[in-house]
Design an enzyme around this catalytic site. Structure first.
Site, PDB file in Angstrom:
ATOM      1  N   LYS A 159       0.890  -1.161   0.000  1.00 37.31           N
ATOM      2  CA  LYS A 159       0.000   0.000   0.000  1.00 37.31           C
ATOM      3  C   LYS A 159       0.929   1.211   0.000  1.00 37.31           C
ATOM      4  CE  LYS A 159      -4.222   1.005   2.344  1.00 37.31           C
ATOM      5  NZ  LYS A 159      -5.068   1.247   1.178  1.00 37.31           N
TER       6      LYS A 159
HETATM    7  N1  PY5 Z   1      -7.580  -2.065  -2.909  1.00 35.07           N
HETATM    8  C1  PY5 Z   1      -7.009  -0.863  -2.779  1.00 35.07           C
HETATM    9  C2  PY5 Z   1      -6.229  -0.300  -3.923  1.00 35.07           C
HETATM   10  C3  PY5 Z   1      -7.153  -0.153  -1.587  1.00 35.07           C
HETATM   11  O1  PY5 Z   1      -6.589   1.054  -1.456  1.00 35.07           O
HETATM   12  C4  PY5 Z   1      -7.913  -0.699  -0.543  1.00 35.07           C
HETATM   13  C5  PY5 Z   1      -8.102   0.074   0.731  1.00 35.07           C
HETATM   14  C6  PY5 Z   1      -8.494  -1.959  -0.723  1.00 35.07           C
HETATM   15  C7  PY5 Z   1      -8.297  -2.618  -1.923  1.00 35.07           C
HETATM   16  C8  PY5 Z   1      -9.273  -2.638   0.362  1.00 35.07           C
HETATM   17  O2  PY5 Z   1      -8.423  -3.028   1.393  1.00 35.07           O
HETATM   18  P1  PY5 Z   1      -8.925  -3.132   2.892  1.00 35.07           P
HETATM   19  O3  PY5 Z   1     -10.130  -3.966   2.860  1.00 35.07           O
HETATM   20  O4  PY5 Z   1      -7.810  -3.788   3.603  1.00 35.07           O
HETATM   21  O5  PY5 Z   1      -9.197  -1.760   3.362  1.00 35.07           O
HETATM   22  N2  PY5 Z   1      -8.219   1.466   0.563  1.00 35.07           N
HETATM   23  C9  PY5 Z   1      -8.046   2.400   1.647  1.00 35.07           C
HETATM   24  C10 PY5 Z   1      -9.095   2.218   2.726  1.00 35.07           C
HETATM   25  O6  PY5 Z   1      -8.841   2.647   3.838  1.00 35.07           O
HETATM   26  C11 PY5 Z   1      -8.018   3.810   1.138  1.00 35.07           C
HETATM   27  C12 PY5 Z   1      -9.275   4.354   0.593  1.00 35.07           C
HETATM   28  C13 PY5 Z   1      -9.267   5.823   0.358  1.00 35.07           C
HETATM   29  O7  PY5 Z   1     -10.160   1.655   2.484  1.00 35.07           O
END
Ligand code: PY5
Length: 304
Positions: A159
């Site tokens: 990330k």
């Molecule tokens: N894919 C990407 C590119 C992500 O940035 C995220 C999370 C996910 C999948 C989902 O991962 P998780 O379920 O572990 O959150 N994105 C961040 C979030 O906090 C940033 C969003 C603005 O959800």
């Protein structure tokens, strides 16, 4: 969505006033995107504010750092404690928590190895990322003309801040075209994920999500949903998906910490429709889980 400020931000070992959590313009990560971050949610539960799967998020942060050869000067336990401290200092029952490790001021060449590693953690109230209505009504998504970065161009399992230029380009394209969110295909043309969420479809009663080898981030919500779905007795598979699998899905939804579980109404204007039965069941169980209402998943809650 704008910030609602809280009092303090944890910076390199201490809580500082929100407005004083500043960095220099020659911060390495500002120039080269060399940071790693997490997005975590804290929910109000009957036993107090609980940070959902906090240790799993911190482990992914440390993995992200390893992938870009960044040495975070804090242990897993110290980072977990620092997040809890930040949540307590916010005084909030529910909030979004954003730890970030970045290369600081002092070196500006491309070799990041001599750089100082700074860590900060902020917490603030954050409503539904795709809007309150998204949870009930679902969102309209577009397949992006931008491809998800190839794993041999960037370590997409990290990330990493710089990697998000890819997501931002896709998001802007989707929003400017009148959609709520974008889905990115990988360079081979298989479905990878959304800009900040993983994607799921339901086909003939089976729950399917792209494999991690497709370039999707190993989402913690994705993992939670797969676990919950299996425990509910659903057949869950990880497969390579093509764009027509999205168009022909019986149900579809996206998952992420910020977005939570959001039904997809249509993909490139091919209508999927109102949230389906499996989508609603999983969304409902997920929300009950994070709020500490499901005994079986209490281990996922780490109290602040
Ligand atoms: N894919 C990407 C590119 C992500 O940035 C995220 C999370 C996910 C999948 C989902 O991962 P998780 O379920 O572990 O959150 N994105 C961040 C979030 O906090 C940033 C969003 C603005 O959800």
């Amino acid at each position: 969505m704008p910030f609602e400020k809280t009092e303090k931000i944890w910076m390199d070992g201490e809580l500082v006033p929100w407005d004083e959590a500043r960095v220099h313009v020659l911060t390495h990560s500002l120039h080269y995107g060399s940071g790693v971050f997490e997005g975590i949610r804290t929910y109000a539960t009957a036993d107090g504010p609980a940070v959902f799967r906090l240790t799993d998020h911190i482990e992914r942060l440390l993995d992200s750092a390893k992938l870009i050869m960044m040495e975070i000067p804090y242990s897993r336990e110290e980072l977990v404690e620092a997040c809890k401290l930040t949540v307590r200092a916010s005084g909030l029952d529910s909030c979004y928590v954003r730890p970030i490790a970045f290369l600081g001021y002092g070196e500006i060449g491309l070799n990041p190895l001599p750089c100082t590693v700074n860590v900060s953690i902020a917490a603030w109230p954050w409503g539904a990322y795709l809007g309150e209505a998204s949870l009930a009504k679902g969102v309209r998504v577009k397949i992006s003309s931008w491809r998800r970065m190839d794993p041999n161009i960037n370590p997409v399992a990290a990330k990493g801040t710089g990697i998000y230029i890819n997501s931002s380009l896709a998001k802007v394209e989707a929003v400017k075209s009148g959609y709520d969110e974008a889905i990115l295909l990988n360079t081979q043309g298989f479905v990878a994920e959304c800009t900040g969420e993983n994607v799921f479809i339901v086909r003939d009663g089976v729950l399917v999500t792209p494999t991690l080898a497709s370039g999707a981030l190993a989402g913690i919500t994705r993992d939670s949903i797969m676990t919950i779905a299996r425990d509910l007795g659903y057949d869950v598979r990880e497969e390579q998906l093509l764009r027509h699998d999205l168009y022909l899905a019986d149900e579809a939804f996206l998952t992420g910490t910020a977005a939570e579980v959001v039904p997809i109404r249509s993909v490139d204007d091919r209508v999927i429709g109102d949230p389906g039965e499996m989508t609603r069941k999983l969304q409902e169980t997920y929300l009950a889980t994070v709020r500490g209402q499901v005994e079986r998943y209490k281990d996922w809650l780490e109290y602040a």
